[in-house]
Design a protein around this motif. Structure first.
Motif: not given
Length: 138
Positions: A55, A58, A61, A64, A113-114
């Motif tokens: 998190d 990325g 930013p 999400l 984030r992923e």
């Protein structure tokens, strides 16, 4: 032993932190308002935030992948879903959102984030019996 842990579990300082606030989460951390906003929290809102080391990176930013374990126009339905998931060991928070002028209460079971992390969490939620869960990227 951290002071917040002692206050929460053992009644140290009458259950209050050093500022006189009731300790609502013994593992809590304070976030800047800017960071809290990026996580989808309202100003001064207390909530569970689940994150992994992925998190912190990325390409965008500001956005999400959020695991939504239900979106309801009736807040009680969201509270019921939250209680159900927490009984299954899945931490979540309720986020109030407005879509096309209508208020909804989303049960959010994580923000990542992923996408792969969000998909793994989504599977946990579905395995717990919540078939209407989905991911939003915002």
């Amino acid at each position: 032993m951290p002071e917040s842990y002692a206050a929460y579990y053992e009644g140290y300082n009458n259950g209050k932190d050093q500022f006189g606030r009731n300790v609502a989460n013994p593992a809590g951390i304070d976030l800047t308002p800017e960071t809290a906003k990026k996580l989808g929290l309202a100003y001064l809102q207390n909530a569970w935030v689940i994150f992994t080391t992925d998190d912190f990176g990325g390409s965008n930013p500001e956005k999400l992948y959020k695991v939504i374990a239900g979106s309801f126009s009736d807040k009680q339905n969201a509270l019921d879903r939250e209680a159900y998931l927490e009984s299954k060991g899945i931490e979540c928070i309720i986020m109030q959102v407005t879509v096309s002028g209508k208020t909804y209460y989303r049960v959010q079971a994580g923000a990542y984030r992923e996408r792969a992390n969000a998909e793994a969490r989504l599977q946990e939620v579905k395995d717990a019996g919540v078939t209407d869960a989905f991911i939003v990227y915002e």
